[in-house]
Design an enzyme around this catalytic site. Structure first.
Site, mmCIF file in Angstrom:
data_model
loop_
_atom_site.group_PDB
_atom_site.id
_atom_site.type_symbol
_atom_site.label_atom_id
_atom_site.label_comp_id
_atom_site.label_asym_id
_atom_site.label_seq_id
_atom_site.Cartn_x
_atom_site.Cartn_y
_atom_site.Cartn_z
ATOM 1 N N ASP A 174 0.859 -1.176 0.000
ATOM 2 C CA ASP A 174 0.000 0.000 0.000
ATOM 3 C C ASP A 174 0.900 1.233 0.000
ATOM 4 O OD1 ASP A 174 -2.491 1.523 0.364
ATOM 5 O OD2 ASP A 174 -1.683 1.934 2.350
ATOM 6 N N ASP A 223 -0.192 5.065 0.898
ATOM 7 C CA ASP A 223 -0.429 6.009 1.990
ATOM 8 C C ASP A 223 -0.484 5.287 3.329
ATOM 9 O OD1 ASP A 223 -0.969 8.472 0.354
ATOM 10 O OD2 ASP A 223 -2.558 7.194 -0.431
#
Length: 215
Positions: A7, A9
């Site tokens: 991922d 953020d």
């Protein structure tokens, strides 16, 4: 071939301040009161339209999405920084022959812009945004990232993220999963998604991932 999908953020970058600033500014420009910075940070990781729908009627969401994206495009790297240990982690894994990708709820063009600005692009092989794909915890964006790497889903590959949606998406894609307690969800919450492990810093994963490839 071993692969790891990350991922963006909250896992590789700390972008919460720039996201919150653009989110609040978009609401103010739209004639709505701005929620607190802390309130917006707590929502980060959810799809943007879902976040905005908490503050405006559904019919106003598309206009507000466009306003936010314009603001965030201009200011996406003002305060955003790499998370501690990210550079050494990605560099070490690539040196060991891992293929690395990003799978994020951001649109691909925005994800690549931020990744380039923060130096992530030079450390990974592929950056995949959600675009018109179903949002996590659906596995589609993770599978698209693997496809971009030219890698088939396998339990010897990993999805690494800071939310239960990341981990559930990785598991649904057929990957092993690891949580990093640096973003939206705390360790106890991440553990409810049944990852192989949860770490406090991403560089704690290097030895473990390397070990799983030599057993």
């Amino acid at each position: 071939m071993h692969a790891a999908v990350f991922d963006l953020d909250g896992t590789l970058i700390d972008s919460a301040d720039d996201i919150a600033a653009a989110f609040r500014a978009a609401l103010v420009a739209h004639g709505r009161p701005a929620p607190s910075h802390e309130e917006v940070r707590a929502l980060i990781g959810r799809p943007l339209p879902e976040m905005l729908a908490r503050y405006v009627p559904a019919r106003e969401v598309p206009e507000l999405v466009a306003r936010y994206r314009m603001l965030y495009w201009r200011h996406c790297a003002d305060q955003t920084r790499l998370m501690p240990g990210v550079r050494v982690t990605l560099t070490s894994l690539r040196a060991d022959g891992w293929r690395l990708a990003v799978a994020t709820t951001k649109r691909t063009d925005m994800a690549r812009r931020v990744s380039a600005a923060l130096g992530v692009s030079e450390l990974v092989d592929y950056v995949q945004g959600t675009d018109d794909l179903p949002d996590k915890p659906a596995p589609d964006v993770v599978l698209a990232a693997l496809d971009g790497l030219g890698t088939a889903p396998s339990p010897t590959s990993w999805m690494i993220g800071d939310t239960t949606d990341d981990l559930e998406a990785g598991r649904a894609a057929g990957l092993s999963t690891a949580g990093v307690a640096t973003g939206a969800h705390e360790r106890e919450w991440l553990e409810t998604a049944g990852p192989r492990c949860v770490v406090d810093r991403i560089d704690e994963l290097v030895a473990m991932l390397t070990d799983t490839t030599t057993r």
